[in-house]
Design an enzyme around this catalytic site. Structure first.
Site, PDB file in Angstrom:
ATOM      1  N   PHE A 123      -5.005 -58.439  16.193  1.00  0.00           N
ATOM      2  CA  PHE A 123      -5.918 -58.291  17.328  1.00  0.00           C
ATOM      3  C   PHE A 123      -5.840 -56.845  17.779  1.00  0.00           C
ATOM      4  O   PHE A 123      -4.754 -56.358  18.132  1.00  0.00           O
ATOM      5  CB  PHE A 123      -5.467 -59.241  18.439  1.00  0.00           C
ATOM      6  CG  PHE A 123      -6.301 -59.236  19.686  1.00  0.00           C
ATOM      7  CD1 PHE A 123      -7.435 -60.025  19.787  1.00  0.00           C
ATOM      8  CD2 PHE A 123      -5.925 -58.478  20.793  1.00  0.00           C
ATOM      9  CE1 PHE A 123      -8.193 -60.059  20.965  1.00  0.00           C
ATOM     10  CE2 PHE A 123      -6.665 -58.500  21.967  1.00  0.00           C
ATOM     11  CZ  PHE A 123      -7.798 -59.296  22.051  1.00  0.00           C
ATOM     12  N   GLU A 364      -0.070 -57.765  26.504  1.00  0.00           N
ATOM     13  CA  GLU A 364      -1.113 -58.701  26.946  1.00  0.00           C
ATOM     14  C   GLU A 364      -1.253 -58.731  28.474  1.00  0.00           C
ATOM     15  O   GLU A 364      -1.482 -59.772  29.080  1.00  0.00           O
ATOM     16  CB  GLU A 364      -0.882 -60.088  26.345  1.00  0.00           C
ATOM     17  CG  GLU A 364      -0.985 -60.039  24.826  1.00  0.00           C
ATOM     18  CD  GLU A 364      -1.053 -61.373  24.155  1.00  0.00           C
ATOM     19  OE1 GLU A 364      -1.629 -62.308  24.732  1.00  0.00           O
ATOM     20  OE2 GLU A 364      -0.538 -61.472  23.023  1.00  0.00           O
TER      21      GLU A 364
END
Length: 382
Positions: A123, A364
């Site tokens: 990602f 994150e």
């Protein structure tokens, strides 16, 4: 309220625990010391449905729910957090991106390969100058007359970057639109124009292999766009909500491992003729560790349950990630303190838990970003 788990959830948890104890735990020290990517273990997780837990069976996954994912990630993380990082990124970010926004062709081609453990996914959102401020990205995708996009730029801190076959990339297609000018693409790393930069020498989760990736005139086809052009930022933010549940679960696993090691130690270690667990200062630490661990676990399960109900779960995910990550750091700190000199030694895993816990407060969405998310949701003020 029913706090029990289904037979299917417990079965998946048991599979994860068995692999963690028999394969991952015994190799954790080696992978931490060398930084070697645990490809064999990751493929084993995939073969047992743990790299695509929430992926429907028709796309090669286990067809389970978010609570099952939390239970499995906790077990793996308790053995080694680096494995849990890889597992979380593939489950929460990569597979969710394609399942939620991809075409049927993309689901069959990319999700199946990752869910079955045949390939590794990644990602790519962060850049060196745009961490928390994702809209400041400089990676550009310029649309051509034939409908293709030419991509140039760099991304940083890409988990599994050195080994990933497929990457969900976010690039700016229209800088004048700001956040609305970002588009998501599927990248095949075997195609021309893709390169890998240096592997980062990290403090913890060393086996998860993090690196920079580079694009030099990489050509993405129209069918490589995930979702619609200009929807990339919205897609990324939604995926990070899911990802934060995965990181919360990882943090709970680290915290549980540190707590359980401390429990065993205070029962066995004697000082002044008595087990140190009989000393009030140690008892206070154990009690506080237990409270923080249970709170983190329950908040993480609440976030997963809310997601499973199909409800909006941004706040619940942020609360879980913030609480669990800071609990993991605090519990690991106390575990090192309880073990004294041995906690500082690489002969025991306490120092690894301590190093691994720190990243859960950063990636994150940092703890500071989680506080912003929670406060803005609660107050309605931006």
């Amino acid at each position: 309220m029913d706090f029990s788990f289904s037979d299917e959830q417990l079965m998946l948890q048991d599979v994860a625990r068995r692999i963690a104890q028999e394969k991952i735990g015994p190799s954790a020290e080696h992978h931490d010391a060398t930084g070697e990517y645990p490809l064999e273990n990751i493929r084993l997780l995939g073969e047992n449905g743990l790299m695509g837990i929430e992926v429907p069976v028709e796309y090669g996954g286990a067809g389970m729910d978010p609570v099952s994912s939390v239970l499995a990630i906790i077990e793996v993380s308790a053995a080694d957090a680096a494995h849990a990082t890889i597992m979380s990124v593939n489950n929460s970010l990569f597979c969710n991106a394609v399942l939620s926004h991809g075409s049927e062709e993309q689901k069959q081609l990319y999700v199946r390969a990752i869910a079955e453990g045949r390939e590794i996914g990644a990602f790519a959102l962060t850049e060196s100058q745009s961490g928390s401020d994702a809209t400041a990205m400089r990676c550009r995708a310029v649309k051509q007359a034939d409908g293709t996009y030419v991509i140039n730029g760099q991304k940083s801190w890409i988990t599994s970057g050195p080994v990933a076959r497929y990457i969900v990339l976010f690039a700016m297609t229209d800088p004048s639109q700001g956040a609305r000018g970002i588009t998501a693409f599927m990248i095949d790393t075997t195609r021309p124009g893709f390169g890998r930069g240096k592997t980062e020498p990290k403090l913890g989760v060393r086996a998860s292999a993090t690196c920079e990736i580079e694009f030099q005139d990489y050509v993405a086809r129209a069918e490589d766009v995930i979702g619609a052009e200009g929807q990339g930022f919205k897609i990324a933010m939604g995926l990070l909500d899911s990802g934060r549940i995965g990181i919360a679960a990882q943090a709970v696993g680290i915290a549980r491992a540190a707590y359980e090691a401390s429990l065993a130690y205070v029962r066995e270690r004697k000082s002044f003729g008595a087990p140190i667990g009989s000393f009030q200062m140690i008892q206070a630490k154990i009690a506080d560790m237990k409270c923080k661990l249970d709170a983190a676990l329950l908040l993480t399960l609440r976030a997963a349950w809310t997601k499973a109900q199909g409800k909006r779960f941004s706040t619940e995910a942020a609360v879980a990630k913030l609480t669990a990550s800071e609990a993991a750091m605090w519990i690991a700190h106390q575990a090192v303190q309880i073990h004294g000199g041995m906690g500082y030694s690489k002969e025991m895993p306490l120092e690894r838990y301590f190093r691994d816990a720190k990243i859960t407060e950063i990636y994150e969405g940092t703890s500071e970003i989680q506080r912003l998310v929670i406060a803005r949701s609660e107050t309605g003020v931006r």
